[in-house]
Design an enzyme around this catalytic site. Structure first.
Site, short mmCIF file in Angstrom:
data_model
loop_
_atom_site.label_atom_id
_atom_site.label_comp_id
_atom_site.label_asym_id
_atom_site.label_seq_id
_atom_site.Cartn_x
_atom_site.Cartn_y
_atom_site.Cartn_z
N ARG A 58 -13.37 63.88 -32.43
CA ARG A 58 -13.61 62.48 -32.80
C ARG A 58 -13.09 62.23 -34.21
O ARG A 58 -13.77 62.54 -35.19
CB ARG A 58 -15.10 62.15 -32.70
N ASP A 60 -11.93 60.27 -37.64
CA ASP A 60 -12.55 59.22 -38.44
C ASP A 60 -11.65 58.00 -38.58
O ASP A 60 -10.48 58.02 -38.17
CB ASP A 60 -12.85 59.75 -39.85
N TYR A 118 -4.75 70.52 -37.31
CA TYR A 118 -4.47 69.28 -38.04
C TYR A 118 -3.30 69.49 -38.98
O TYR A 118 -3.07 70.59 -39.49
CB TYR A 118 -5.69 68.86 -38.88
N ARG A 205 -9.78 67.04 -45.11
CA ARG A 205 -9.52 66.13 -46.24
C ARG A 205 -10.14 66.66 -47.54
O ARG A 205 -9.57 66.46 -48.63
CB ARG A 205 -10.02 64.74 -45.92
#
Length: 270
Positions: A58, A60, A118, A205
């Site tokens: 999921r 952001d 990622y 991040r």
């Protein structure tokens, strides 16, 4: 209706690509735009029945996906072209189906996944970009990608990622297993590529935010290892922006034989 008369239920997996810049994240929420809501609406139109999807990760608000995987169940028997071309015709231009595969009953997009990957794209230039402004994060100070790469290697293996975990993270444990983390430069672009069994909230991040401090020579290479050992989020750098982050791949056991298209984004090879 007896059991014999029940229509067969098909379980379908899809590969999804999306530009997350205009969405309030993946997950369906009341009164805000979500990728899940748009996808379910398009699938329901093709299936001619309500469809609920389950995703691998999921993402952001503002985060993109080139390798998101979802599954859903339906009694609608459709050709593959209906689940790809047909669904794409009903989707907004910033969401697309990349592939379709019928999967066995035991498949689950989230729980069958063994790893997620990622990529974070930094546009490292004195002047800001215009064309790709929502697909990259602009950082104007010169970054030493090799320094960032060396500093990041302490994150490999199983570790407690409390220092890189959002305060609001709901995961029961901060422990995650990082399989690789590579930092490379491609002209003005610096790419952070990280693969793990799973991620705590904002983990990529938060790691990138601290690596940029190392790359800009504001912190020593040893700082990342010190942060990891400290298990204190307040010591690490600010969270890097959402714009540069892409979910590029999800790994599953070979027996599911899911397609593996190029990860991207854009010019990035596998």
């Amino acid at each position: 209706m007896s059991d014999q008369q029940q229509p067969p239920v098909y379980k379908i997996a899809l590969g999804i690509e999306y530009d997350g810049s205009k969405y309030y994240g993946w997950q369906r929420q009341n009164e805000v735009r979500s990728v899940q809501e748009k996808l379910e609406k398009a699938l329901s139109q093709v299936a001619n029945e309500p469809i609920t999807v389950f995703c691998a990760g999921r993402t952001d608000a503002g985060v993109h996906g080139t390798g998101q995987v979802v599954h859903f169940e339906t009694t609608a028997l459709r050709k593959d072209a209906a689940w790809t071309l047909g669904v794409n015709a009903n989707l907004p231009g910033d969401i697309a189906v990349r592939w379709v595969k019928t999967v066995p009953d035991d498949f689950h997009a989230r729980f069958s996944a063994t790893a997620r990957r990622y990529r974070y794209i930094i546009y490292n230039h004195r002047l800001r970009p215009a064309v790709l402004s929502k697909g990259v994060t602009h950082f104007y100070e010169p970054l030493d990608a090799e320094r960032m790469h060396r500093a990041a290697q302490c994150l490999l293996g199983e570790n407690d990622f409390t220092s890189f975990r959002a305060v609001q993270c709901q995961s029961r444990t901060p422990w995650r297993n990082v399989m690789h983390i590579n930092v490379t430069r491609h002209g003005p672009y610096v790419v952070v590529d990280i693969k793990a069994n799973a991620f705590v909230h904002h983990m990529v991040r938060n790691i990138v935010g601290s690596l940029m401090e190392v790359g800009a020579h504001n912190q020593p290479e040893s700082w990342i290892a010190e942060l990891l050992a400290a298990k204190d989020r307040t010591l690490a750098a600010a969270t890097a922006k959402a714009e540069g982050l892409y979910l590029v791949a999800v790994d599953y056991p070979d027996r599911y034989d899911l397609p593996k298209p190029p990860m991207g984004p854009l010019f990035l090879a596998d």
